[in-house]
Enzyme design. Structure first.
Site, PDB file in Angstrom:
ATOM      1  N   HIS A 137      -4.338 -16.004  10.471  1.00 42.84           N
ATOM      2  CA  HIS A 137      -3.450 -14.774  10.196  1.00 42.84           C
ATOM      3  C   HIS A 137      -3.881 -13.522  11.121  1.00 42.84           C
ATOM      4  CE1 HIS A 137      -1.799 -16.943   6.868  1.00 42.84           C
ATOM      5  NE2 HIS A 137      -2.952 -17.083   6.216  1.00 42.84           N
ATOM      6  N   PRO A 182       0.860  -1.311  -0.042  1.00 40.28           N
ATOM      7  CA  PRO A 182      -0.015   0.052   0.053  1.00 40.28           C
ATOM      8  C   PRO A 182       0.812   1.291   0.025  1.00 40.28           C
ATOM      9  CG  PRO A 182      -0.081  -1.143   2.238  1.00 40.28           C
ATOM     10  CD  PRO A 182       0.639  -2.243   1.268  1.00 40.28           C
ATOM     11  N   GLU A 183       0.393   2.140  -0.860  1.00 40.65           N
ATOM     12  CA  GLU A 183       1.102   3.311  -0.867  1.00 40.65           C
ATOM     13  C   GLU A 183       0.441   4.420   0.030  1.00 40.65           C
ATOM     14  OE1 GLU A 183       2.403   4.725  -4.671  1.00 40.65           O
ATOM     15  OE2 GLU A 183       2.885   2.495  -5.310  1.00 40.65           O
ATOM     16  N   ARG A 227      12.123  -1.958 -10.717  1.00 42.56           N
ATOM     17  CA  ARG A 227      10.503  -1.934 -10.604  1.00 42.56           C
ATOM     18  C   ARG A 227      10.261  -1.270 -12.201  1.00 42.56           C
ATOM     19  NH1 ARG A 227       9.771   1.908  -5.213  1.00 42.56           N
ATOM     20  NH2 ARG A 227      10.347   0.478  -3.740  1.00 42.56           N
ATOM     21  N   LYS A 277       3.984   6.342   4.877  1.00 41.63           N
ATOM     22  CA  LYS A 277       3.454   5.055   4.610  1.00 41.63           C
ATOM     23  C   LYS A 277       3.079   4.502   6.171  1.00 41.63           C
ATOM     24  CE  LYS A 277       5.299   4.294   0.245  1.00 41.63           C
ATOM     25  NZ  LYS A 277       5.984   3.323  -0.594  1.00 41.63           N
ATOM     26  N   ARG A 309       1.219 -12.274   4.789  1.00 41.36           N
ATOM     27  CA  ARG A 309       2.550 -12.568   4.565  1.00 41.36           C
ATOM     28  C   ARG A 309       3.281 -11.979   5.743  1.00 41.36           C
ATOM     29  NH1 ARG A 309       3.149  -9.888  -1.458  1.00 41.36           N
ATOM     30  NH2 ARG A 309       1.663 -11.108  -2.537  1.00 41.36           N
ATOM     31  N   ARG A 365      21.337  16.859  -8.696  1.00 43.11           N
ATOM     32  CA  ARG A 365      21.442  15.557  -8.622  1.00 43.11           C
ATOM     33  C   ARG A 365      20.983  14.795 -10.006  1.00 43.11           C
ATOM     34  NH1 ARG A 365      20.512  13.216  -3.690  1.00 43.11           N
ATOM     35  NH2 ARG A 365      19.790  14.629  -1.845  1.00 43.11           N
TER      36      ARG A 365
END
Length: 297
Positions: free
Chosen positions: A106, A2-3, A285, A58, A125, A168
């Site tokens: 769980h 989740p973001e 990614r 997050k 998980r 950068r």
């Protein structure tokens, strides 16, 4: 994983059940999640009132009457299930769709509250974690020390982008994902923001500041679209992907508004654009962008 919009959705769903209530009992099904739970975890929580529930990047942070702060991270598949005294059930953060995440085996942490509600942390998980730190030491604790600015709110501006990215040479997408610069951005929303800003993900981050360090127009535009994308995603309840559904069992809807993410080979949705969405891999990614709207540097 989740973001930021998904975590904010969880926060808003949990807030009515937690804030103002005390933990009457805390049941631990195991001594660890991703990491070992703090010593005397249940004892330090029992009897404490939740004074506020906030989000940092997050992470969820519950301020307790003891002066402690309960830090919670959902990991890959963490979710909370709430049962109210009248039998109503709520799952703020039911973004996980793979398998059967609601199985009791769980359920790792169960919080019973003085208002009669029960909040259960379920994690298939077990990549999530919880920690307790003194509230006064929150910003210097190992989770938050060195963390960048929040992308929602007044901290993010064209000036901030120019200051953070000046000099950068790292690719723009990598710079946006660097939690030491801007905290809470993830792969989905960075791809979407770069498309709206018409910036190529491989462009050097430093190009958003001029020779004097002032923000370019692109820097101001990027700061604005990041806020726009995140605000829209929060309003839509986040995004439901293979792993992730939304508050009270319904699904987040922002995935239906994706312009480039996971749309490889499809036509760009920008008005007047005839380009197609391409996918490249950056730092392991997938990156999605329009070959026309976001020209190569």
């Amino acid at each position: 994983m989740p973001e930021l919009p998904e975590v904010e959705t969880v926060r808003r769903g949990l807030e009515p059940a937690l804030v103002g209530a005390r933990f009457t009992t805390v049941h631990l099904a195991r001594p660890d999640l991703r990491f070992p739970l703090p010593a005397r975890f249940a004892a330090r929580l029992t009897g404490q009132r939740v004074e506020a529930l906030s989000r940092r990047a997050k992470y969820l942070v519950a301020d307790l009457s003891s002066g402690d702060a309960l830090i919670m991270h959902l990991g890959m598949s963490g979710r909370f299930d709430v049962v109210f005294p009248d039998g109503r059930q709520l799952s703020p953060g039911e973004f996980y769709l793979e398998g059967a995440p609601g199985q009791a085996k769980h359920d790792h942490v169960v919080f019973a509250l003085s208002n009669g509600a029960r909040v259960t942390y379920n994690d298939v998980r077990r990549f999530g974690f919880m920690d307790l730190v003194r509230r006064a030491e929150l910003e210097t604790c190992r989770h938050f020390a060195g963390m960048g600015i929040e992308p929602l709110g007044s901290d993010l501006s064209g000036e901030a982008v120019a200051r953070l990215f000046r000099g950068r040479r790292t690719p723009l997408k990598a710079a946006l994902l660097d939690q030491r610069l801007i905290a809470g951005l993830g792969n989905i929303y960075v791809c979407e923001a770069l498309h709206r800003a018409r910036l190529h993900p491989e462009a050097a981050a430093g190009t958003l500041a001029d020779a004097a360090g002032r923000p370019t127009r692109a820097a101001a535009r990027l700061a604005q679209v990041i806020r726009d994308v995140l605000t829209e995603a929060v309003a839509a309840g986040g995004s439901t992907l293979r792993d992730y559904a939304h508050t009270d069992g319904t699904q987040g809807a922002f995935q239906h508004r994706f312009r480039v993410y996971d749309r490889e080979g499809l036509a760009c949705t920008a008005r007047g654009c005839r380009g197609r969405v391409r996918r490249i891999v950056q730092a392991g990614r997938s990156t999605f962008y329009c070959e026309t709207c976001q020209p190569a540097p």
